[in-house]
Design a protein around this motif. Structure first.
Motif, PDB file in Angstrom:
ATOM      1  N   THR A 628       0.846  -1.188   0.000  1.00  0.00           N
ATOM      2  CA  THR A 628       0.000   0.000   0.000  1.00  0.00           C
ATOM      3  C   THR A 628       0.878   1.233   0.000  1.00  0.00           C
ATOM      4  O   THR A 628       1.971   1.247   0.585  1.00  0.00           O
ATOM      5  N   ILE A 629       0.390   2.282  -0.663  1.00  0.00           N
ATOM      6  CA  ILE A 629       1.064   3.581  -0.688  1.00  0.00           C
ATOM      7  C   ILE A 629       0.055   4.591  -0.141  1.00  0.00           C
ATOM      8  O   ILE A 629      -1.030   4.767  -0.719  1.00  0.00           O
ATOM      9  N   THR A 630       0.376   5.225   0.970  1.00  0.00           N
ATOM     10  CA  THR A 630      -0.567   6.119   1.645  1.00  0.00           C
ATOM     11  C   THR A 630       0.041   7.505   1.767  1.00  0.00           C
ATOM     12  O   THR A 630       1.143   7.656   2.316  1.00  0.00           O
ATOM     13  N   ALA A 631      -0.648   8.510   1.252  1.00  0.00           N
ATOM     14  CA  ALA A 631      -0.172   9.882   1.303  1.00  0.00           C
ATOM     15  C   ALA A 631      -1.038  10.710   2.245  1.00  0.00           C
ATOM     16  O   ALA A 631      -2.275  10.678   2.168  1.00  0.00           O
ATOM     17  N   ASP A 632      -0.379  11.447   3.131  1.00  0.00           N
ATOM     18  CA  ASP A 632      -1.033  12.368   4.052  1.00  0.00           C
ATOM     19  C   ASP A 632      -0.886  13.770   3.459  1.00  0.00           C
ATOM     20  O   ASP A 632       0.227  14.321   3.428  1.00  0.00           O
ATOM     21  N   VAL A 633      -2.011  14.340   2.955  1.00  0.00           N
ATOM     22  CA  VAL A 633      -1.921  15.574   2.171  1.00  0.00           C
ATOM     23  C   VAL A 633      -2.939  16.609   2.635  1.00  0.00           C
ATOM     24  O   VAL A 633      -3.939  16.284   3.279  1.00  0.00           O
ATOM     25  N   GLU A 634      -2.649  17.856   2.276  1.00  0.00           N
ATOM     26  CA  GLU A 634      -3.613  18.950   2.360  1.00  0.00           C
ATOM     27  C   GLU A 634      -3.682  19.566   0.980  1.00  0.00           C
ATOM     28  O   GLU A 634      -2.645  19.947   0.410  1.00  0.00           O
ATOM     29  N   VAL A 635      -4.892  19.681   0.425  1.00  0.00           N
ATOM     30  CA  VAL A 635      -5.020  20.160  -0.954  1.00  0.00           C
ATOM     31  C   VAL A 635      -6.020  21.306  -1.016  1.00  0.00           C
ATOM     32  O   VAL A 635      -6.913  21.444  -0.170  1.00  0.00           O
ATOM     33  N   THR A 636      -5.843  22.101  -2.043  1.00  0.00           N
ATOM     34  CA  THR A 636      -6.807  23.133  -2.401  1.00  0.00           C
ATOM     35  C   THR A 636      -7.447  22.749  -3.721  1.00  0.00           C
ATOM     36  O   THR A 636      -7.133  21.698  -4.301  1.00  0.00           O
ATOM     37  N   ARG A 637      -8.276  23.625  -4.241  1.00  0.00           N
ATOM     38  CA  ARG A 637      -8.960  23.323  -5.487  1.00  0.00           C
ATOM     39  C   ARG A 637      -7.985  23.155  -6.640  1.00  0.00           C
ATOM     40  O   ARG A 637      -8.228  22.379  -7.561  1.00  0.00           O
ATOM     41  N   VAL A 680     -14.203  10.229  -8.167  1.00  0.00           N
ATOM     42  CA  VAL A 680     -14.609  11.491  -7.532  1.00  0.00           C
ATOM     43  C   VAL A 680     -13.379  12.376  -7.382  1.00  0.00           C
ATOM     44  O   VAL A 680     -12.227  11.909  -7.456  1.00  0.00           O
ATOM     45  N   ASP A 681     -13.623  13.657  -7.143  1.00  0.00           N
ATOM     46  CA  ASP A 681     -12.529  14.583  -6.920  1.00  0.00           C
ATOM     47  C   ASP A 681     -11.900  14.363  -5.549  1.00  0.00           C
ATOM     48  O   ASP A 681     -12.572  13.919  -4.598  1.00  0.00           O
ATOM     49  N   VAL A 682     -10.631  14.710  -5.449  1.00  0.00           N
ATOM     50  CA  VAL A 682      -9.989  14.747  -4.146  1.00  0.00           C
ATOM     51  C   VAL A 682     -10.519  15.967  -3.409  1.00  0.00           C
ATOM     52  O   VAL A 682     -10.466  17.088  -3.934  1.00  0.00           O
ATOM     53  N   PRO A 683     -11.069  15.802  -2.207  1.00  0.00           N
ATOM     54  CA  PRO A 683     -11.686  16.945  -1.525  1.00  0.00           C
ATOM     55  C   PRO A 683     -10.631  17.942  -1.030  1.00  0.00           C
ATOM     56  O   PRO A 683      -9.466  17.592  -0.793  1.00  0.00           O
ATOM     57  N   GLU A 684     -11.043  19.188  -0.899  1.00  0.00           N
ATOM     58  CA  GLU A 684     -10.150  20.184  -0.335  1.00  0.00           C
ATOM     59  C   GLU A 684      -9.934  19.894   1.146  1.00  0.00           C
ATOM     60  O   GLU A 684     -10.770  19.285   1.810  1.00  0.00           O
ATOM     61  N   GLY A 685      -8.777  20.330   1.627  1.00  0.00           N
ATOM     62  CA  GLY A 685      -8.450  20.081   3.015  1.00  0.00           C
ATOM     63  C   GLY A 685      -7.517  18.897   3.171  1.00  0.00           C
ATOM     64  O   GLY A 685      -6.887  18.441   2.220  1.00  0.00           O
ATOM     65  N   ARG A 686      -7.462  18.397   4.396  1.00  0.00           N
ATOM     66  CA  ARG A 686      -6.548  17.296   4.690  1.00  0.00           C
ATOM     67  C   ARG A 686      -7.213  15.958   4.385  1.00  0.00           C
ATOM     68  O   ARG A 686      -8.367  15.732   4.752  1.00  0.00           O
ATOM     69  N   SER A 687      -6.450  15.082   3.678  1.00  0.00           N
ATOM     70  CA  SER A 687      -6.998  13.781   3.293  1.00  0.00           C
ATOM     71  C   SER A 687      -5.937  12.704   3.374  1.00  0.00           C
ATOM     72  O   SER A 687      -4.722  12.989   3.331  1.00  0.00           O
ATOM     73  N   GLU A 688      -6.417  11.473   3.472  1.00  0.00           N
ATOM     74  CA  GLU A 688      -5.556  10.304   3.353  1.00  0.00           C
ATOM     75  C   GLU A 688      -5.851   9.654   2.002  1.00  0.00           C
ATOM     76  O   GLU A 688      -6.975   9.220   1.744  1.00  0.00           O
ATOM     77  N   LEU A 689      -4.839   9.601   1.149  1.00  0.00           N
ATOM     78  CA  LEU A 689      -4.972   9.040  -0.196  1.00  0.00           C
ATOM     79  C   LEU A 689      -4.165   7.756  -0.254  1.00  0.00           C
ATOM     80  O   LEU A 689      -2.985   7.737   0.130  1.00  0.00           O
TER      81      LEU A 689
END
Length: 789
Positions: A628-637, A680-689
């Motif tokens: 598994t590859i897990t990314a801890d990210v914060e994204v904007t639009r 679906v789109d990656v939501p804005e804010g902090r996410s686990e991908l």
């Protein structure tokens, strides 16, 4: 009190202070530790180390390939026809830099295939000082530019240690790559002790060779504008002519049609030219047609055209390299330095047969046991030499490139060990354009330089007592073509192929045999046990009187049995002296040995952005296992870019955000891309991908197919995409383009974006979890390692 420069008092550091120390400054007299200065008029030293360039490749050695700048060095200096190397890259380079034999340096093989014995541990001991360390102590600036490949493979990541990187071995500046080869348009560059990105792209006209020459010129100019009398030692080692054979198209097109008559015709033409030029002594015979090489006339037209084009690319690559070496030489000439620069040009071994019998447009296929398709290779023909492919010519051209000798790189016939060697030093050599026939070896370069500079080998370097230099100077041959050779005996050993030279005689014991065809075994398929070694010592040795038969065409072992026995005994004496034993055949068991690592293998790897690439041997191994590859990210639009990538154009995987969607792409050997895109789109804010790979079958390692599986994409735990990934690489992911977090460092893994496609959001970390057994094919891993030479 005013002191003029003439009144300065200096003393040798470490000796008693010769000035006066009073109670006050007015009552005292200063003295200064003397700066390290070279001898007045000391020459610059320039080593130009070519890669995989055979005895019959340079124009001055009879080749139709145009090398006017190297030919100029031969015309204004000396051409040696009896210079030898170890038959392999890292071992020869260790000899060049230290003046000691390759096994004395622990370099009986390349670092990637090291063994746990003193002659094979891949770790050059500090008691074997480098020429750079010696000359730095003599007041020289020291620069290494280009290929290195003498640091243990396990020590080339950003974790170091750096003590065996160039700056740890006496070079003050370094710009190049640490491994055995690199992409010429997307190189894995190191500047001093840190990784950097190439300063340009192929679309902008970037190519590694001119970049290296620019950096070499910059290093020299930096010094000379401040201290014009301070000499330099430049170790200049471009990746050329090692694969990949990369060159702008116009250079290859300049040779269109010139190799259509094939490798047999090439050998005949080059051989005749060598005789005309006096490169070969009169009476020399051309060695036999190699049993492993196809007869050119027997090939179908489409194969002839493909193989001819591969040679056109190689020829263009060599002329391109010569052209840029010419820029370096012109800079020295324009700045008045050429006449007092001692230049030595050498190839590290004979021409390379690593392209196999049919050549390759993607060597990663070879390493992964994947078959080359003639149809695919023909389709790639117009793009050979460009950034899209990692190409290498077939071994018929390697055999031709070593004209007039037998065999090629990795073997101890003269085709593997006898190489072009030029010396140019107008201020120190009166003779011009002459051929020198004295026997010499790569270990002789260091003592010759010291002899020319009037220096003795150092007794210690940084507190380490130094071992004796094992080479001998050939300076006495510079102005006396009839001088006797002082190098009378030299052993050879490479992957259990052995040879010994002594006073004009040469004994050779090829392993597994004189050719793969005659042995009935390919490279790496043969086991050398005690019974077979006894059989080889009894019947496998050949004897050549090379003083009269330089191309090894007449085996006189039967007629001179006593001499042969003497030579075999001498080989064993030299083997004992230089740590050659134990002999190890290049088999699966040998190369599957566990080697020391900086850190233990683990099941969880954490990567962060803005860090150096993790090289192939230090990156997480995801092949043939669930992961598994897990990314801890914060994204904007507007966030996009790569989260994690490994590999490049020729193969790899990448995890990224593009057009608001989460993507994963798996590039199977540059010929098929498996792609997953979130619904679906990656939501804005902090996410686990997260990407997950679940194996659904077993690998078929023999045909180049790794574990098939099912890929899934998750966003914050929700499944957003899934697809099968039917073809994965079983052995190696990349040819040097390692793993990077937050970007795709060099060539793009996927054609869906342009590298580096850096991540524009906030990437905290990427975690790769690997579980289950890592299914390995150690024989194929061995082949992959051996190509990094």
């Amino acid at each position: 009190m005013h002191l003029t420069p003439m009144s300065l008092k200096e003393y040798k550091p470490g000796s008693p202070f010769p000035g006066v120390i009073g109670r006050t400054w007015e009552q005292s007299s200063p003295a200064w530790p003397a700066p390290l200065r070279s001898k007045p008029g000391a020459p610059n030293v320039l080593f130009i180390i070519l890669d995989d360039t055979g005895f019959g490749h340079l124009g001055c050695y009879g080749s139709p390939i145009r090398t006017p700048n190297l030919d100029r060095l031969a015309k204004g200096g000396l051409l040696y026809n009896n210079m030898h190397t170890t038959a392999l890259c890292s071992p020869t380079r260790a000899c060049i830099l230290t003046g000691r034999n390759h096994h004395s340096n622990g370099m009986g093989t390349i670092t990637e295939t090291s063994l746990g014995y003193p002659g094979y541990n891949g770790t050059i001991p500090f008691e074997n000082g480098f020429l750079s360390e010696m000359l730095m102590e003599a007041g020289y600036n020291t620069y290494a530019i280009g290929k290195w490949h003498v640091t243990p493979a396990e020590q080339t990541s950003a974790a170091g240690p750096y003590s065996r990187w160039p700056l740890g071995r006496g070079f003050e500046r370094f710009y190049g790559f640490l491994g055995g080869d690199t992409h010429q348009y997307y190189p894995d560059l190191i500047h001093d002790n840190h990784a950097i990105r190439p300063p340009g792209t192929p679309e902008e006209g970037y190519h590694l060779t001119p970049d290296l020459v620019d950096r070499a010129i910059d290093c020299i100019a930096d010094t000379k504008q401040v201290a014009p009398d301070k000499p330099f030692f430049l170790y200049f080692a471009p990746g050329a002519m090692h694969a990949p054979h990369h060159v702008p198209r116009e250079w290859a097109d300049a040779y269109a049609g010139q190799f259509d008559d094939g490798w047999d015709a090439y050998r005949q033409k080059v051989f005749q030219k060598q005789l005309e030029l006096g490169v070969l002594p009169r009476g020399t015979q051309l060695s036999r047609h190699d049993p492993d090489v196809q007869e050119w006339d027997s090939l179908p037209p489409e194969e002839k055209r493909l193989y001819a084009r591969m040679m056109e690319v190689f020829a263009g690559f060599l002329e391109h390299t010569d052209h840029h070496i010419g820029r370096l030489l012109k800079f020295l000439e324009d700045t008045g330095q050429l006449d007092n620069t001692l230049i030595m040009v050498l190839s590290d071994n004979g021409a390379s047969a690593e392209g196999g019998p049919h050549g390759s447009v993607n060597e990663l296929k070879f390493f992964n046991n994947a078959p080359e398709s003639l149809a695919q290779n023909l389709a790639a023909m117009e793009d050979l030499g460009g950034p899209k492919y990692f190409n290498h010519y077939p071994w018929g051209w390697a055999w031709a490139g070593d004209t007039p000798f037998r065999r090629w790189k990795r073997e101890t016939y003269r085709g593997g060990t006898t190489d072009p060697f030029l010396v140019h030093w107008p201020r120190g050599i009166q003779a011009k354009g002459e051929v020198r026939t004295q026997y010499a070896h790569a270990i002789d370069m260091v003592p010759t330089v010291l002899d020319c500079l009037g220096l003795e080998p150092l007794a210690e370097i940084r507190g380490v007592t130094q071992s004796p230099i094992e080479g001998v100077s050939f300076k006495h041959t510079f102005n006396d073509g009839n001088a006797a050779s002082r190098h009378r005996t030299q052993y050879f050993e490479m992957f259990s192929s052995r040879a010994i030279y002594h006073d004009g005689w040469r004994a050779v014991c090829p392993f597994p045999g004189p050719s793969f065809t005659e042995a009935g075994e390919g490279f790496g398929e043969s086991l050398l046990d005690e019974d077979r070694l006894r059989e080889l010592d009894a019947h496998g040795w050949e004897l050549y009187h090379v003083a009269q038969d330089c191309s090894e065409t007449k085996n006189v072992a039967e007629e001179h049995r006593g001499k042969l026995i003497e030579m075999i005994a001498l080989w064993y004496a030299e083997a004992g002296r230089y740590q050659v034993l134990p002999l190890a055949s290049p088999t699966r068991a040998v190369f599957a040995l566990e080697r020391p690592q900086l850190t233990k293998d683990r099941t969880r790897y954490v990567y962060r952005p803005h860090t150096s690439p993790a090289p192939e041997n230090a990156a997480v191994h995801v092949l043939n296992r669930p992961h598994t590859i897990t990314a801890d990210v914060e994204v904007t639009r507007d966030t996009e870019g790569v989260l994690l990538s490994h590999g490049g154009l020729t193969g790899g995987y990448t995890f990224f955000i593009q057009d608001h969607k989460l993507h994963y792409a798996y590039n199977y050997l540059g010929e098929q891309e498996f792609h997953l895109e979130s619904a679906v789109d990656v939501p804005e804010g902090r996410s686990e991908l997260r990407f997950e790979f679940e194996p659904t079958g077993k690998p078929d390692l023999k045909v180049g197919r790794g574990t098939p599986g099912r890929g899934r994409l998750y966003i914050n735990g929700d499944l957003v995409a899934q697809s099968t990934i039917d073809a994965t690489m079983p052995v190696a992911i990349s040819l040097g383009e390692g793993l990077t977090c937050g970007r795709d460092e060099n060539s793009p893994v996927s054609q869906r974006y342009d590298a580096p496609f850096e991540f524009t959001g906030t990437l905290h970390q990427v975690t790769v979890d690997v579980v289950g057994e890592h299914v390995r094919d150690t024989k194929a891993e061995q082949k992959a390692a051996l190509a990094k030479q």
